[in-house]
Design an enzyme around this catalytic site. Sequence first.
Site, PDB file in Angstrom:
ATOM      1  N   ARG A   1     -31.161 -30.064  24.249  1.00 56.98           N
ATOM      2  CA  ARG A   1     -31.336 -31.425  23.769  1.00 56.98           C
ATOM      3  C   ARG A   1     -31.550 -32.335  24.965  1.00 56.98           C
ATOM      4  O   ARG A   1     -32.164 -31.968  25.946  1.00 56.98           O
ATOM      5  CB  ARG A   1     -30.116 -31.854  22.933  1.00 56.98           C
ATOM      6  CG  ARG A   1     -30.007 -31.140  21.598  1.00 56.98           C
ATOM      7  CD  ARG A   1     -28.935 -31.788  20.711  1.00 56.98           C
ATOM      8  NE  ARG A   1     -27.619 -31.754  21.301  1.00 56.98           N
ATOM      9  CZ  ARG A   1     -26.766 -30.705  21.194  1.00 56.98           C
ATOM     10  NH1 ARG A   1     -27.119 -29.642  20.510  1.00 56.98           N
ATOM     11  NH2 ARG A   1     -25.579 -30.739  21.761  1.00 56.98           N
TER      12      ARG A   1
ATOM     13  N   TYR B   1     -15.576 -24.686  18.747  1.00 57.46           N
ATOM     14  CA  TYR B   1     -16.604 -24.979  19.763  1.00 57.46           C
ATOM     15  C   TYR B   1     -15.981 -26.005  20.695  1.00 57.46           C
ATOM     16  O   TYR B   1     -16.348 -27.160  20.696  1.00 57.46           O
ATOM     17  CB  TYR B   1     -17.838 -25.515  19.040  1.00 57.46           C
ATOM     18  CG  TYR B   1     -19.085 -25.745  19.858  1.00 57.46           C
ATOM     19  CD1 TYR B   1     -19.695 -24.717  20.554  1.00 57.46           C
ATOM     20  CD2 TYR B   1     -19.688 -27.007  19.882  1.00 57.46           C
ATOM     21  CE1 TYR B   1     -20.863 -24.933  21.270  1.00 57.46           C
ATOM     22  CE2 TYR B   1     -20.856 -27.233  20.585  1.00 57.46           C
ATOM     23  CZ  TYR B   1     -21.444 -26.191  21.279  1.00 57.46           C
ATOM     24  OH  TYR B   1     -22.619 -26.414  21.975  1.00 57.46           O
TER      25      TYR B   1
ATOM     26  N   GLU C   1     -14.254 -15.675  24.644  1.00 59.93           N
ATOM     27  CA  GLU C   1     -13.341 -16.513  23.863  1.00 59.93           C
ATOM     28  C   GLU C   1     -11.947 -15.891  23.851  1.00 59.93           C
ATOM     29  O   GLU C   1     -11.750 -14.751  24.263  1.00 59.93           O
ATOM     30  CB  GLU C   1     -13.838 -16.651  22.408  1.00 59.93           C
ATOM     31  CG  GLU C   1     -15.219 -17.260  22.263  1.00 59.93           C
ATOM     32  CD  GLU C   1     -15.540 -17.660  20.831  1.00 59.93           C
ATOM     33  OE1 GLU C   1     -14.582 -17.908  20.048  1.00 59.93           O
ATOM     34  OE2 GLU C   1     -16.739 -17.737  20.492  1.00 59.93           O
TER      35      GLU C   1
ATOM     36  N   THR D   1     -16.661 -20.486  23.033  1.00 60.60           N
ATOM     37  CA  THR D   1     -16.942 -20.000  24.384  1.00 60.60           C
ATOM     38  C   THR D   1     -16.169 -20.796  25.424  1.00 60.60           C
ATOM     39  O   THR D   1     -16.165 -22.036  25.400  1.00 60.60           O
ATOM     40  CB  THR D   1     -18.445 -20.097  24.680  1.00 60.60           C
ATOM     41  OG1 THR D   1     -19.156 -19.374  23.679  1.00 60.60           O
ATOM     42  CG2 THR D   1     -18.769 -19.514  26.043  1.00 60.60           C
TER      43      THR D   1
ATOM     44  N   HIS E   1     -19.007 -25.827  28.092  1.00 65.02           N
ATOM     45  CA  HIS E   1     -19.969 -25.023  27.329  1.00 65.02           C
ATOM     46  C   HIS E   1     -20.844 -25.917  26.451  1.00 65.02           C
ATOM     47  O   HIS E   1     -22.080 -25.779  26.429  1.00 65.02           O
ATOM     48  CB  HIS E   1     -19.229 -24.007  26.462  1.00 65.02           C
ATOM     49  CG  HIS E   1     -20.118 -23.229  25.547  1.00 65.02           C
ATOM     50  ND1 HIS E   1     -21.054 -22.328  25.999  1.00 65.02           N
ATOM     51  CD2 HIS E   1     -20.225 -23.227  24.187  1.00 65.02           C
ATOM     52  CE1 HIS E   1     -21.706 -21.805  24.974  1.00 65.02           C
ATOM     53  NE2 HIS E   1     -21.216 -22.329  23.857  1.00 65.02           N
TER      54      HIS E   1
END
Length: 426
Positions: free
Chosen positions: A151, A137, A210, A358, A142
Amino acid sequence: MPITANNPNRKTWIDTPTNTDFPIQNIPFGVFLTRDDVITIGTRIGDTAIDLGALHQLGYFEGIPLTDDIFLQDSLNDFISDGKKTWRLVRNRIAEIFDAKNNTLKKNKEHCKIVLFTLDEIEMQLPVTVGDYTDFYSSIEHATNVGTMFRDPDNALLPNWLHIPVGYHGRSSSIIPSGIPVHRPQGQKLINGTEKPIFGPSRLVDFELEMAFITTDANLLGEPIPIEEAEDYIFGLVLFNDWSARDIQKWEYVPLGPFLAKNFASSISPWIVTLDALEPYRVAGPKPIKEQLPYLQYEGDKSFDIHLEVAIQPEKAKETVVCRSNFKHMYWNMSQQLAHHTINGCPVNSGDMMGSGTISGPTPDSFGSMLELSWRGEKPVQLDEGGSRKFIEDNDTVIMRGHCEKDGVRIGFGEVSTKLLPIFKK
């Protein structure tokens, strides 16, 4: 040992289309089924597939320490296990065999009939038997976008993100090559405003742009891989569409992370482009925002300038390119990912696959998922032939492409193309 296969001035005697992803400077590796229903390991120059098993049996790799059956297998795992020295020797030799100045194979018509295939005479297979699959990640754009959506926009990144390459272990059973369709997944979802989940098809199927790197046997249990040695254990890269079901994921990911939302399928391009072939396209990566721990610090350029794009093609319609991004945007590079993956002594084996996460860039047209491109569906993406998409619809085909270009030489990955079918019904 020098990488002579990368010589930008080298020409080939194979008829090669202009601007091909696969010039003689590329020499990727893959597995295909031939016109005679024989499975073999091969490479590709232009639109010509080359049977390396046959080439080896005919004596063209004489002097290179290879077992007799190294290319007569249904995966590249054993060849990858032979290590970087062997990969480089083989790739250099292939470049010599197909050099425009070398007539040895070119003038042997019988050998050419045995070794060379047009693309419509072969069927590409999964290039490796994937033992373990890890998904990182590692794009700050991203992670920031997702954090902003779900959030606090002022604290989009979680506290650990700038200190470690965040990742999770996935599954290998549903990693598939380009051209294999995927069914819309089903699972539990919590609809907005309700307290109990419902079961049904995902309404928010998404792609994730990816890349994935493939490793060789790297370390023993308990032995970390130092960051300065990490690239010695990376064979090459493929394009990687890590499919996601966003509504299923939103309900299930707390507290252990992705599960059914991610494990229904991941699609890869079938030709593995070696790290050696990408050597001329190194670039500096993003500078760390916070000081990183010593085991993650590195010297030199560890990122690669790989241009990426994603297109959506509805059934019986032209494609629309919806994203243009670049692998160089990754905040955490492959060396850091592999060093972190093994710092606790986790062993890495031949054929293991590690997804980048990503790949989103800094501009809205470079976001690597529909979640970001449509901003949770609030800004539908317009298609060239009319209509729009918030997420991927049944019978849409998602196509990802990637290439590098420098000094007149283009090295590409071809494409990974996958059609999304309706839910599976017996």
